[in-house]
Every structure is written in structure tokens, then in C-alpha cells.
Enzyme design. Structure first.
Site, PDB file in Angstrom:
ATOM      1  N   LYS A 285      47.982  42.364  33.475  1.00  0.00           N
ATOM      2  CA  LYS A 285      47.729  43.538  34.314  1.00  0.00           C
ATOM      3  C   LYS A 285      49.019  43.966  34.998  1.00  0.00           C
ATOM      4  CE  LYS A 285      42.905  42.701  35.668  1.00  0.00           C
ATOM      5  NZ  LYS A 285      42.336  43.921  35.066  1.00  0.00           N
ATOM      6  N   ARG A 359      33.466  39.780  29.602  1.00  0.00           N
ATOM      7  CA  ARG A 359      32.424  39.796  28.563  1.00  0.00           C
ATOM      8  C   ARG A 359      32.490  38.525  27.709  1.00  0.00           C
ATOM      9  NH1 ARG A 359      34.609  45.456  26.393  1.00  0.00           N
ATOM     10  NH2 ARG A 359      35.178  45.538  28.596  1.00  0.00           N
TER      11      ARG A 359
HETATM   12  N1  BES Z   1      38.109  42.444  36.122  1.00  0.00           N
HETATM   13  C1  BES Z   1      38.438  43.561  35.333  1.00  0.00           C
HETATM   14  C2  BES Z   1      37.650  44.801  35.715  1.00  0.00           C
HETATM   15  C3  BES Z   1      38.010  45.451  37.019  1.00  0.00           C
HETATM   16  C4  BES Z   1      39.109  46.260  37.123  1.00  0.00           C
HETATM   17  C5  BES Z   1      37.195  45.299  38.103  1.00  0.00           C
HETATM   18  C6  BES Z   1      39.406  46.884  38.313  1.00  0.00           C
HETATM   19  C7  BES Z   1      37.475  45.921  39.290  1.00  0.00           C
HETATM   20  C8  BES Z   1      38.588  46.718  39.405  1.00  0.00           C
HETATM   21  C9  BES Z   1      38.144  43.293  33.861  1.00  0.00           C
HETATM   22  O1  BES Z   1      38.288  41.976  33.461  1.00  0.00           O
HETATM   23  C10 BES Z   1      39.072  44.139  33.064  1.00  0.00           C
HETATM   24  O2  BES Z   1      40.242  43.977  33.200  1.00  0.00           O
HETATM   25  N2  BES Z   1      38.523  45.032  32.271  1.00  0.00           N
HETATM   26  C11 BES Z   1      39.299  45.929  31.483  1.00  0.00           C
HETATM   27  C12 BES Z   1      38.623  46.059  30.149  1.00  0.00           C
HETATM   28  C13 BES Z   1      39.414  46.816  29.138  1.00  0.00           C
HETATM   29  C14 BES Z   1      40.666  46.053  28.765  1.00  0.00           C
HETATM   30  C15 BES Z   1      38.546  47.055  27.932  1.00  0.00           C
HETATM   31  C16 BES Z   1      39.336  47.274  32.206  1.00  0.00           C
HETATM   32  O3  BES Z   1      38.334  47.679  32.770  1.00  0.00           O
HETATM   33  O4  BES Z   1      40.392  47.892  32.195  1.00  0.00           O
HETATM   34 ZN    ZN Z   2      40.278  41.461  32.912  1.00  0.00          ZN
END
Ligand code: BES
Ligand code: ZN
Ligand code: ZN
Length: 509
Positions: A285, A359
Site C-alpha cells: 500500500k 477475502r
Molecule cells: N483492508 C483493505 C480495504 C480497506 C481500504 C478498508 C481502505 C478500509 C479503507 C483491503 O484489504 C484492501 O486493500 N482491498 C483492496 C482490494 C483491491 C486490491 C481489489 C482495495 O479495496 O483497494
Molecule cells: Zn488489503
């Protein structure tokens, strides 16, 4: 805070500070309703109205210090807005405002005359519960990590400064008392969830989360079982395990079982994402805002708080909860984009983005939950950024293909005062999650609808015959204090705990 319910009439309290509620007769200038306010105080409220200082509008306040009335020195009136628009949720928020006002006053004893909140069709019991929740929730303050040195050297903080609040209901029936106690338990369960969420990644890793769960369950009828990495591997939870491999911190699979009904009764199941820190893994990230990813275990924390609440309420249902807990880090053994992992139900998954890890861990937890042949499964997860874009911090989005479950969710949320919104999940979303080299991909093949495609992915791990709803709490699990007075300004909110507990309360085993 000391907090109890009293059958007070207006003159028998010895508290320093008194809070009254004032509603409006209509949406226009029809005036205020002062039913529950003593005669001498009615005059000063009316004067304020004449001077257009206070009209009883929603969330407005009128307060006096150094008064001598009804035995109190500080008197506060809190506006409730038009009578017609009044709800139990407004009672929850108004009571939270009352608490906040009292804590700012630095008073030591107070009465909140919550009988002034019995408006519309609300019953005394409903108001007692909502007010107990509002005050308990508002009293949450995350100070565990401040002045730690001092706390260690002082033996115990002095009790003298504790705020003592009585909730005046003008009713001492068993039903009202019970509702008050329920509200307090539900508020405390939510505060525990918040605390788990607010603790940073280094102090709330999978092992600590499991230990805190065991600790919180002590003295209740909950049976907590914790699996370590070796057991998780042995149980063929290859998808969950793969996420943990990039970290030095070992994963844990936390299970909580509550038996409140006959063994023959099917359990209801909760599953929660327990990502104690989500760095994204190899699909790292960006650093801005990454510290917020300590909250990525809020779904799991909600499920843990829900179970503590259910056990303390002594509900007559069987419930089992599952929290896969891990970090998502980019260590040398981490998942690499393109890796294929195998879940407990045999399905293979291409990991095309290691940041879509929620997931992956839920896949195995849902499979395992479904093996218990539950009445239904509800999961909570901070699953997608797309959910935050879609619904902000206002609603929790939920997905289900089962209309009967959707009805149960909506009814429970109506009662708990939490805002939920049903989102669509259809075959097209399923199609978008098909893999090229494996059964599934953890990344959608088309753009958009990111929270729906994530929900569609999860559905692959719950057999058709098991009723199931997925709650994406990414937008509501923290930093929603700008909207609700009982939420902290910043930090974990404990969202969906109240609704999950309500669903268990509504369930007839
Ligand atoms: N934990 C994050 C989702 C998230 C992001 C929650 C910001 C709250 C605030 C999750 O694990 C994630 O990173 N999801 C990605 C999925 C994508 C790579 C398909 C996302 O939402 O960008
Ligand atoms: Zn994530
Ligand atoms: Zn995540």
C-alpha cells in the site's frame, strides 16, 4: 463512571448536575413541550425561548451553572427537535450528548432525566436501553497508551473523581430495569470492540488478539478455542495461511462458542476479518494513511464484541464465531502476485493482488463456519476501499442473495439504530472473479463494483443452502464520529456490533 437506573421523581435527587430533555411540538414555531420539567425550571426555559436563545431544536443545549434548583447546581436542557421525528436512535444520541456535557462540566454526580425521552410510540424499556447505550458508548475514551509510566507508578486512580450518573426513568418496573442492563451490556461490548480496534498493530497482533479474547471471555459461558499456524495448516486453510506467510507474527484462528439453547438447535454463526495490520503485502500500500490499517481487524473485533455481549446478555441461542487473525506483510515468504493457493473447500485461487487478502482469509473461515450447518452466517470485514467510496461512513453495506436474511438484517438494524444498506450481488460479479489459471482470482477482471465483486468472491465459500450475509464495514468501522455523538471523534466505532447482537436477540431458537 458509575452508572445506574433510578425511579426518580424530580425532587429526590442529590446530584450536583441535572439534565432535562425538551422537544418541539412541531417542525415550525409551535413551541416547546415541557412535560417532564419541574415548574420553577419551566420558567427559565420559556424565557430562553422568548429571547430566541433556545427552542428545543435537535441537539441544541441551554445550560446554567451555579443555580439552586431541585437540589442541583448545574442544570442543562437538551433539545430533541420535533416530537414527530423522534426515535429511539435520537434518544441514544441525545443521551450521549448529555454524557459529554456532564463530563465537560467535571461534575461528580448527575441525573439524566431520561423519562423526558419517552416520546412517540417509544416505550420506557426501549428508551432505557437506548439511553444506557448512548451514555455507555459516549463514555469510551482510548487512553490505554497515554501516561503509561504514571499509571504504573500510581497504585490505583482515586475513585473520588469518578462521575456518578443516575438515569431517571420514573419507572422501576422489571422490564425497564432489564432493558437498562441490556443497553449497558451492549454499550460495553461495543466499547471492547473499539478498544481492540484502537490498539496499534504492534500491541494487537494475532496472538495478542487471541489472548485478549480469552481474557474477555473469562467468567462467561463462552468457550474460546485458538488454533496456531501448524493447526491452521493441518486444517487445509491454505488460503488463510498464505496471507500470514509474509509476516514474522504467526496467525491465529479464534473460535468462540456460546450455548444458550438445547444442543439440538442449530447455531447462528459470525465470521470477522481479523487483519491486525494490512500493509498490502508485496502489492504494498502507499505509505500515506497506511497507519489506518491497524483497523483492518475491526470486523473480527466486532464479532468478538458481539459474542461477549451475547454471553453477558444470556441469550437463549446457540452461537459460534470465527475470526481468522493475521498480518499482511511483504516478508520473504509472502504471497507473490500470480501465486495460486488452495482453500479448505478445495477451490484454487490466483492471488493477483496480495492486498486483496481479506477475502483470502475469510474464504477458509466461511468454509469452516458452513460446516457447522448454521441457521445463517453473517460476516463483518473492512474488505474494500470501494465500499468507502460507495457509502462513505454513513451506511454499512451488506450483501445477501437471500431476501429472508435481508429482512432480518434490516429489522435488526432498525432496532439497533445502525444504518445499513443492501447492495447488489449478481452472476456478473461472480463471472468477474473467475481465474485464468485457477478456479478463482482474488482480483476482479473488470473495473468498478469492487465491493460487490469481493462479496461475490466470498459467496464461493458458502454452500447455496446456507443463508448468508456479508457486511463490508470498511467505511463505518472507524472515524465516523463526525456524524454520531456516541462515536469517538476519531478511532474505532464498533460498528455492526449492535446489529449483530440484535439479530441474535431476534432469533428464536
Ligand atoms: N483492508 C483493505 C480495504 C480497506 C481500504 C478498508 C481502505 C478500509 C479503507 C483491503 O484489504 C484492501 O486493500 N482491498 C483492496 C482490494 C483491491 C486490491 C481489489 C482495495 O479495496 O483497494
Ligand atoms: Zn488489503
Ligand atoms: Zn485488508
Amino acid at each position: 463512571m458509575q452508572f445506574q437506573i433510578q425511579n426518580l421523581n424530580k425532587t429526590n435527587s442529590k446530584a450536583q448536575s441535572l439534565v432535562y430533555f425538551v422537544s418541539q411540538k412541531g417542525t415550525g414555531d409551535q413551541g416547546m413541550k415541557l412535560n417532564n420539567i419541574p415548574k420553577d425550571l419551566q420558567k427559565i426555559v420559556k424565557d430562553a425561548e422568548k429571547d430566541e436563545v433556545f427552542k428545543g431544536e435537535w441537539s441544541s443545549t441551554l445550560s446554567f451553572r451555579g443555580m439552586e434548583s431541585q437540589g442541583g447546581k448545574n442544570i442543562t436542557f437538551i433539545g430533541l427537535g420535533p416530537e414527530k421525528e423522534f426515535t429511539a436512535e435520537k434518544a441514544r444520541q441525545a443521551s450521549a450528548n448529555a454524557y459529554k456535557y456532564l463530563s465537560a462540566l467535571k461534575t461528580q454526580s448527575a441525573v439524566i432525566f431520561a423519562d423526558g425521552l419517552v416520546i412517540n410510540k417509544n416505550k420506557n424499556a426501549d428508551i432505557a436501553r437506548a439511553a444506557a447505550e448512548g451514555v455507555t458508548l459516549a463514555s469510551y475514551n482510548f487512553d490505554t497508551l497515554k501516561n503509561m509510566g504514571e499509571k504504573k507508578s500510581k497504585k490505583k486512580t482515586s475513585k473520588a473523581k469518578e462521575l456518578n450518573i443516575e438515569l431517571g426513568m420514573g419507572d422501576s418496573s422489571a422490564g425497564t430495569k432489564k432493558a437498562f442492563e441490556q443497553g449497558t451490556i451492549i454499550g460495553e461490548a461495543t466499547n471492547f470492540t473499539r478498544w481492540l480496534g484502537d490498539m496499534p498493530g504492534n500491541r494487537m497482533n494475532p496472538k495478542i488478539l487471541a489472548e485478549e479474547t480469552v481474557k474477555a471471555a473469562k467468567g462467561t459461558k463462552l468457550k474460546v478455542t485458538v488454533w496456531d499456524k501448524a493447526r491452521i495448516k493441518k486444517e487445509n486453510m491454505g488460503s488463510f495461511l498464505s496471507v500470514s506467510l509474509g509476516s514474522d507474527a504467526e496467525p491465529r484462528f479464534i473460535m468462540m462458542e456460546y450455548k444458550g439453547a438445547a444442543a439440538s438447535k442449530k447455531p447462528i454463526c459470525y465470521v470477522g476479518k481479523g487483519l491486525t495490520f494490512d500493509a498490502g503485502g508485496i502489492s504494498l500500500k502507499p505509505s500515506a494513511g497506511m497507519e489506518e490499517m491497524k483497523y483492518d481487524m475491526c470486523g473480527g473485533a466486532s464479532v468478538i464484541g458481539t459474542m461477549i455481549g451475547i454471553a453477558k446478555l444470556g441469550l437463549k441461542v446457540n452461537v459460534i464465531a470465527f475470526v481468522p487473525a493475521t498480518e499482511n506483510m511483504p516478508g520473504p515468504s509472502a504471497n507473490k502476485p500470480g501465486d495460486v493457493v488452495q482453500a479448505r473447500n478445495g477451490k484454487t485461487i490466483e492471488v493477483n493482488n496480495t492486498d486483496a487478502e481479506g477475502r483470502l482469509i475469510l474464504a477458509d473461515a466461511l468454509t469452516y463456519a458452513a460446516e457447522k450447518k448454521p441457521v445463517w452466517i453473517c460476516d463483518a470485514a473492512t474488505l474494500t476501499g470501494a465500499m468507502v467510496v460507495a457509502l462513505g461512513n454513513i451506511h454499512t453495506g451488506f450483501y445477501t442473495s437471500d431476501d429472508a436474511v435481508a429482512k432480518k438484517v434490516e429489522k435488526a438494524a432498525e432496532e439497533s439504530g445502525e444504518r445499513v444498506w443492501r447492495m447488489p450481488v449478481v452472476q456478473d460479479h461472480q463471472d468477474d472473479m473467475k481465474g485464468t489459471y485457477a478456479d478463482l482470482s482474488n482480483l476482479a477482471s473488470s473495473r468498478g463494483a469492487g465491493s460487490a465483486t469481493a462479496a461475490a468472491f466470498l459467496k464461493n465459500f458458502v454452500p447455496e443452502e446456507v443463508p448468508y450475509a456479508h457486511f463490508d464495514v470498511a467505511g463505518t468501522a472507524w472515524n465516523a464520529g463526525n456524524r454520531l455523538s456516541y462515536n469517538p471523534k476519531k478511532g474505532a466505532t464498533g460498528s455492526i456490533v449492535r446489529t449483530f447482537i440484535q439479530m441474535a436477540m431476534d432469533h428464536k431458537a
